[in-house]
Design a protein around this motif. Sequence first.
Motif, PDB file in Angstrom:
ATOM      1  N   UNK A 208      33.099  51.089  35.996  1.00  0.00           N
ATOM      2  CA  UNK A 208      33.465  51.623  34.679  1.00  0.00           C
ATOM      3  C   UNK A 208      33.609  53.143  34.716  1.00  0.00           C
ATOM      4  N   UNK A 209      32.883  53.773  35.649  1.00  0.00           N
ATOM      5  CA  UNK A 209      33.002  55.219  35.786  1.00  0.00           C
ATOM      6  C   UNK A 209      34.407  55.656  36.172  1.00  0.00           C
ATOM      7  N   UNK A 210      35.178  54.707  36.707  1.00  0.00           N
ATOM      8  CA  UNK A 210      36.538  55.034  37.146  1.00  0.00           C
ATOM      9  C   UNK A 210      37.588  54.698  36.095  1.00  0.00           C
ATOM     10  N   UNK A 211      37.160  54.057  35.006  1.00  0.00           N
ATOM     11  CA  UNK A 211      38.128  53.623  33.983  1.00  0.00           C
ATOM     12  C   UNK A 211      38.888  54.812  33.408  1.00  0.00           C
ATOM     13  N   UNK A 212      38.181  55.940  33.239  1.00  0.00           N
ATOM     14  CA  UNK A 212      38.820  57.104  32.642  1.00  0.00           C
ATOM     15  C   UNK A 212      40.014  57.554  33.464  1.00  0.00           C
TER      16      UNK A 212
ATOM     17  N   UNK B   9      44.240  44.431  27.392  1.00  0.00           N
ATOM     18  CA  UNK B   9      43.194  45.426  27.145  1.00  0.00           C
ATOM     19  C   UNK B   9      41.804  44.937  27.586  1.00  0.00           C
ATOM     20  N   UNK B  10      41.777  44.033  28.549  1.00  0.00           N
ATOM     21  CA  UNK B  10      40.495  43.430  28.932  1.00  0.00           C
ATOM     22  C   UNK B  10      39.476  44.488  29.359  1.00  0.00           C
ATOM     23  N   UNK B  11      39.912  45.390  30.211  1.00  0.00           N
ATOM     24  CA  UNK B  11      39.023  46.446  30.703  1.00  0.00           C
ATOM     25  C   UNK B  11      38.504  47.299  29.545  1.00  0.00           C
TER      26      UNK B  11
ATOM     27  N   UNK C  54      34.141  48.796  25.808  1.00  0.00           N
ATOM     28  CA  UNK C  54      33.808  48.971  24.392  1.00  0.00           C
ATOM     29  C   UNK C  54      32.604  48.105  24.018  1.00  0.00           C
ATOM     30  N   UNK C  55      32.569  46.892  24.563  1.00  0.00           N
ATOM     31  CA  UNK C  55      31.491  45.974  24.203  1.00  0.00           C
ATOM     32  C   UNK C  55      30.186  46.355  24.902  1.00  0.00           C
TER      33      UNK C  55
ATOM     34  N   UNK D 183      26.671  29.552  31.572  1.00  0.00           N
ATOM     35  CA  UNK D 183      27.277  29.096  32.827  1.00  0.00           C
ATOM     36  C   UNK D 183      27.704  30.216  33.753  1.00  0.00           C
ATOM     37  N   UNK D 184      27.758  31.440  33.262  1.00  0.00           N
ATOM     38  CA  UNK D 184      28.319  32.496  34.097  1.00  0.00           C
ATOM     39  C   UNK D 184      27.701  33.849  33.785  1.00  0.00           C
ATOM     40  N   UNK D 185      27.754  34.761  34.746  1.00  0.00           N
ATOM     41  CA  UNK D 185      27.315  36.135  34.556  1.00  0.00           C
ATOM     42  C   UNK D 185      28.484  37.096  34.635  1.00  0.00           C
ATOM     43  N   UNK D 186      29.699  36.572  34.463  1.00  0.00           N
ATOM     44  CA  UNK D 186      30.861  37.457  34.468  1.00  0.00           C
ATOM     45  C   UNK D 186      31.577  37.343  33.140  1.00  0.00           C
ATOM     46  N   UNK D 187      32.038  38.480  32.620  1.00  0.00           N
ATOM     47  CA  UNK D 187      32.700  38.455  31.327  1.00  0.00           C
ATOM     48  C   UNK D 187      33.976  37.622  31.363  1.00  0.00           C
ATOM     49  N   UNK D 188      34.773  37.791  32.435  1.00  0.00           N
ATOM     50  CA  UNK D 188      36.026  37.037  32.481  1.00  0.00           C
ATOM     51  C   UNK D 188      35.740  35.539  32.526  1.00  0.00           C
ATOM     52  N   UNK D 189      34.722  35.178  33.319  1.00  0.00           N
ATOM     53  CA  UNK D 189      34.342  33.770  33.380  1.00  0.00           C
ATOM     54  C   UNK D 189      33.906  33.254  32.033  1.00  0.00           C
TER      55      UNK D 189
END
Lengths: 365, 261, 301
Positions: B116-120, C162-164, C169-170, C224-230
């Motif tokens: 995330x530090x690289x997102x900028x 805008x996933x990233x 943001x979250x 079921x998962x520890x990844x946001x996309x999952x």
Amino acid sequence: MSADFIVITTAILVVVPCALLGTLLVLRQMAMIGDAISHAVLPGIVFAFFISESLGALTSLVGAAVFGLLCALLIEALKNTGRVKEDSSIGIVFTALFALGVFLISRFAGSVHLDLQHVLYGEIAFSPLNSLIIGGVNLGPMSFWTLGIVTVVAVSFVLLFYKELKIATFDAGLAAAVGLSPVLVHYLLMGAVSITVVGAFDSVGAILVVAFLIAPAATAYLLTEQLWRMMALAVGAGTLSAVSGYFLAALFDVSISGMMATMTGVLFLLALLFSPSHGLAAAFLRRSENRRVFSRDLLLSRIGTLGEKTTEETLARSLGWEEGKVSRSLEDALREGFIVRPSSGEVAVTRKGCDAARERTESLA
Amino acid sequence: MRQVEMEERKNRKLEALPDETPLEVSGLTVAYRDKPVLWDVSFEVPDGELVAIVGPNGAGKTTLLKAVMGMIEPAAGRALVYGKPFEKARHLVGYVPQRGSVDWDFPTSALDIVQMGLYGKLGWFRRPGRKERETAMECLEKVGIASFADRQISQLSGGQQQRVFLARALAQDANLYLTDEPFAAVDYKTERAIVELLRELKSQGKTVIVVHHDLGTVPEYFDRVVILNKNLVAEGPVEKVFNKENLSEAYGGNVSYLAGS
Amino acid sequence: MLELVAALFTDYTLRNVALGCAVLGVVSGALGCFAVLRRQGLLGDALAHATLPGVCVAFLLSGTRAPFVLLLGAALTASLGALLIIAVVNTTRIKYDAALGIVLSVFFGAGTVLLTYIAGSGNSGQSGLDRFIFGQAATIVRGDVVTMGILAAAALLVVFVLFKEFKILSFDPEFAASMGFPVGKLNVLLTALIVVAIVIGIQTVGVILMAAMLITPAAAARQWTDKLSGMVFISGFFGALSGVSGAMVSASGSNLPTGPIIVLSATGIFLLSLVFGARHGFLWSRMRERRNRRAALGGST
């Protein structure tokens, strides 16, 4: 007794317990748990109907109280697994229980004397038609009896535990220290809310009761700082909404309970805009006054640090303000006698101004 | 080869930087609702120093960082970063928020946080790729927790979580670091590791500002100190201003921390 | 049951219904993840209730029951509700929970007033409006599915692109702001997308239970998962699964409103996930614990 009188009295018997308990919910930031319970009692009411339709009011009070507490317990349990946050726990539990209730009503529509209209809007308009008759003696409208009991329970709960509730609400740590179990207070309150909600259910339905629980209490919260006064104001706001809602509903020939709920919102909006202590209008005025005083005091302390030969331009540069703002603030300070402006264009702080600046610095810490 | 690249990167950056001070705060006044939380605060932070910001609870330390980064609109005054408003200099700034400000149950891994530090620098829409992954991995190595890269973040200890946040700031590859209580509730080993890291940053010519709670360690860890209690109480080299008078003015009453250390 | 599945491919009406419910499930499941992670699950509840007066006003003004018009009205009052909540929380001492409760119940109250007003005016169109309260999958026609599909595709596309940004943001809005992401605008956008999901859902699930479609599949997926996309994928799948199964049971003719059945199947999936979930389910953590204890005991002897 006229029909108007019966309906309005019934509504006030909904308002009083809702306002008292709603005040506690709003202060304890548990409004949405109140919402959850008001939905979750539905399956309890339906099961009570299955068990015994003839016992009616009494079994449904018990059934609903059980499900209300069950809802509160499930929310706690789910939250305590650490796998779901509190707001999600609330959302999952009450939607599931409410869905169960609606499912049962639709599926067994024939055997349950309860339809979805009733669940949604209540039947306050029919309260004059439904009398409690024991042994052939007409004892008055049924709603007076059920809601009367609920009101007595809620009022005595609040009166008996006023001190405890107050401590537990404002200082949970102190409450625990003096031996008050916060858990016990929590579940007692949840139980009282459940009973209130189911009492109100017949009159205003499962969802609109939330308006009576939350909106008048929030309205009162914008008007006062004291607990007992907040409760009184909440009862007042609720009553006003009920009465005005009733007559407006009659005027436009629309849902009585819906109109009453709408009026709780209207009163809240009025308090939001015009409350002398917490309203938006007052806050706006106070904020612009603050801005004026801030700028003036900043200006004073800056003249103090810049020393002699301070002019309007050096001040503007030093503060990073536009010149208009600087001259407005200077005039302000001049009017109060905090500065003097000799004809040379320089600015100097008077003793009175020094005092004001020092007072500001001291008031910060 | 790698060395050359690093050298180049450093030169390019230094070139881009005029001799401006990393941070220049002048007359900063911030009000929250009706109450002033920072009043007419002015100070400068010279290049390449480790600076502590200390003051009692509610003194406006975090508010100061947020106002510097433009997250809070000041009522008056301003802060310049390398001589420019923050919006024009944010690529030169790395930020470490308080560890408690986020939800560590969030479904993501340590490596992901560091990226995330690289997102900028990635800008809008672009996703982090292999290059970003490698950079993030290097940053995790620097803070000594590369082996936890794929761990879900709630399974890290408090100290490890703090290191992840620092690694994320390293990934920002900044010149000025603003860190909010990085030493709060970390184990001794992590505290030493963080101090080492801050010193290494300093040796690379970077400037680090730390909101700090533990007065006892200020003389050991920092070059300069800013003592704050809504007003600026004192500011300067630690040996000059970090004394009983200034501290008791800020904290009120006797300051036993000093006698003890 | 098999007959029902077969009918899914042959019965034109049923296919529309299932398709509509699947679309709704995917969108609300995917967007619900962000709502749940930002602890805004109940905001969805309040905004869903706030759509009811919008549906009624749109009908009163336009005189039509065209889904697009009604849903536009729904979106407008839901947005008004969201603005009110933000304004009240930001400018007064009223806390978030009370603001939600007020908007939820008062908007719903205003909705019932308008529903009864419409019914009183003797307009025959009114019969179509109270289906928004509990949802009625059987009324979904091809036109609805197309409208829902377009809205859903647009919403999912935004999430994909805008996933990233939504992720940071979250997780850490302050850090995002420090890097120059317009946190306020992204916030508005994400809330607007949640309104889109609600608007897609209210015809089928109804305004009262719509919150469950945002919260329950997302909470289930988290197990079921520890990844946001999952989590977003699994939640979308769970949402679709509960939508389709609920709609099929409801459409099988037992005269049941669809919303409650969809919600009950979502709850079932959640409970199963809580027990069997691969990452956080009770069962596995219990087994892991036991294995660790055994390993520790083995090590000590």
